[in-house]
Write an enzyme that holds these catalytic residues in place. Sequence first.
Site, PDB file in Angstrom:
ATOM      1  CG  ASP A   1      -2.216   0.818   0.891  1.00 45.55           C
ATOM      2  OD1 ASP A   1      -2.158   1.664  -0.026  1.00 45.55           O
ATOM      3  OD2 ASP A   1      -3.251   0.653   1.571  1.00 45.55           O
TER       4      ASP A   1
HETATM    5  C1  BGC Z   1      -5.132   3.172   0.214  1.00 43.50           C
HETATM    6  C2  BGC Z   1      -5.304   2.181  -0.907  1.00 43.50           C
HETATM    7  C3  BGC Z   1      -5.166   2.885  -2.248  1.00 43.50           C
HETATM    8  C4  BGC Z   1      -3.820   3.566  -2.294  1.00 43.50           C
HETATM    9  C5  BGC Z   1      -3.516   4.242  -3.616  1.00 43.50           C
HETATM   10  C6  BGC Z   1      -3.908   4.044   0.046  1.00 43.50           C
HETATM   11  O1  BGC Z   1      -3.894   5.105   0.941  1.00 43.50           O
HETATM   12  O2  BGC Z   1      -5.097   2.474   1.441  1.00 43.50           O
HETATM   13  O3  BGC Z   1      -6.544   1.543  -0.785  1.00 43.50           O
HETATM   14  O4  BGC Z   1      -5.337   1.988  -3.289  1.00 43.50           O
HETATM   15  O5  BGC Z   1      -3.775   4.537  -1.271  1.00 43.50           O
HETATM   16  O6  BGC Z   1      -4.218   5.411  -3.768  1.00 43.50           O
END
Ligand code: BGC
Length: 743
Positions: free
Chosen positions: A267
């Site tokens: 993530d």
């Molecule tokens: C989130 C993810 C997301 C990623 C990219 C993160 O803060 O937890 O779900 O896909 O950002 O934007």
Amino acid sequence: MVEQAGSKNLDNLPVAIEQRIGELVARMTLAEKIGQMSQLSGSGGAELKRAVAEGRVGSILNDVNTENINELQRIAREESRLGIPLLVGRDVIHGFRTIFPIPLGQAASWNPAVVREGARIAALEAASTGVNWTFAPMIDVTRDPRWGRIAESLGEDPWLASVLGAAMVQGFQGDDLAGKGTIAACAKHFAGYGATEGGRDYNTANIPENELRNVYLPPFQAAADAGVATFMASFSDLNGVPASGNEFLMKQILRQEWGYKGFVVSDWESIRQLSVHGFTANDKEAAYEAANAGVDMEMVSTTYADHLPALVAEGRIDEREIDRMVTSILRIKARLGLFDNSHTEPTDFPALVNQQHREAARQAARQSVVMLQNRNRVLPLNSGKLNTLALIGPLADDPYEQLGTWIFDGQAEDSVTLLQALRDAVGNKVKVNFARGLVNTRSKSRAEFAEAIALAEAADAVVLALGEEAILSGEAHSRADIRLPGYQQQLIEALAATGKPLILVVMAGRPLTLTDIVDKVDAILYSWHPGTMGGPAIADILLGKHSPSGKLPVTFPNTVGQIPIYYSHKNTGKPPSDDTIAHIDDIDAKAPQTSLGMTSFYLDAGYKPLFPFGFGLSYTEFAYSDIRISSERPHVGSDIQVSALLTNTGKMEAEEIVQLYLRDLVGNVTRPVRELKGFQRVRLQPGEARRVGFTLTSEELAFYNRKMQKVVEPGQFHVWIGGSSEAELATQFELLGETVLLP
Ligand code: BGC
């Protein structure tokens, strides 16, 4: 059962392509391999272009400008040494430009076809800009409505989330990832994020392994089985080991047990955050733990680029492991057809938010609406008898807020609000007067109450559009008090005092605790954040063009103190019943310690939710009768057919979601009091009856035991078929034979 996508089985790429990838990897320097494992945010300008040209980046996210994307792809193809195209990621969560209901709303449709179509359209629109990878579906089972990300989830139940999550994967990916308009999907967040303590985002999750396997992992396994191209590791700490450095999750479960062949992305900066968790001392150790656990690509932070070369040189990470990681990423690029063509021509695609996409979004929103209450049949509104309707509330005419969270590419200007839709639908037959009542959902001012009350007094009925603004749910937007915020309750009370029929439409990103207002309104339609076409969808239902048919994908608590509350709980050794509970207001002074009985309930909130999982009313009535089972003493391993007769005993054609629940009475580990094991959406004319059948196979009867083996045990089972998790029509069977292990 979870349907399988045509793209299932990520390991059957043609030999020639496997060979080409093998040759490519053999030609790559370690730096180029690590480049493929690095994902950078798209707004980098000249520096990003340089990184692409030098082979230091394999994927970008958050750029949806087709010109930029095409230029970056050209640089990757023509200027980088090996010409490897880029993965272009984006959070396409519930629609790209045409916004569908939030995923939790889509889950309320209990309709895999609707969910699949929503994802297909989202993929098509996203692909038209050059995006080829979405970070969806989010399939974290969650039982905590305080958690803002419940909006992105498919609810509290592993079975429902498995079926709908797999449908989303199929919608995004189609049968062929290389086809026009299909994009790679990403099962996230692996795993356990939905159990975040106290519902506070990014918080610790502690989940016993048995519960992890029985509750939290099944949707991920279903997504893997459906051929999801990628997984995303969660931000959260699972049992002391943050998911992004969790070998047990990614090596043992995902790769060894499930044989998963796609790749895992971290993530956003979650590898660097391993040190913030206190799991590693510095970036280098974070890179080591993540790579060793099996995170193939790093999102945004650069610990891989900075430290993997040294870790390989020191022999702590084997370069063959790096080769496996790069290969899994290149395979997805090959599957997407990017080596053949990575250029996007938007004109090759249908227009964004076209009529067909709008119609699909309207249908999804309509099927997502759950009617929670309808006293005196105040709904549907009879436009023939109405002269004046008062439409009140800050969400009645707000094209932005109805879209909900995670709508990077959605536009308020595309939305049709409830005010506009109602006026369009009734023309000049009914006067629809509108007042906001409150500036927004958090407002604590009565300044606009008088205007709203005056409109209500002059109307035949009042429709109130309340709930939560989009910013009150979603990532990092948890709430500890989940009642209607601001002075919404005060507005309801003021309008209730007019004595006019009050119809509450709730647009929200989570279940709200409605206990304080449920008796003050006549009807409640829960529409979640319904998306671009929310207005027409809700109007369709208010005016009786369609019956509501959504059912709750998550339990609605009476009060926040009951959380976690979910239908599929364990029985405990002292289960409550209506005869054994007492209320705090009825207890005698100095009552002796054991005088109230000794069962599991709250003195001030009982043990039941306000609305149970699976619940939702219709404009018609459905009766369930004559449950039948193929055998009352089947043997372990044989299929069991269970069916019931569903009759539309009301006056309107409508759809019902028929649900099957199972209870395994005795287990090697205690089993839930009920578990959803099947559902079907059935449409019936008034007076029509249909037998609705389900097949229970070993899969439905299996669970993980104390030794973490998937087993089917002989013994007594109860089965219910009905319209909610409180279904009463039941039968039972005794499973004969010996315990068997399933793969
Ligand atoms: C989130 C993810 C997301 C990623 C990219 C993160 O803060 O937890 O779900 O896909 O950002 O934007």
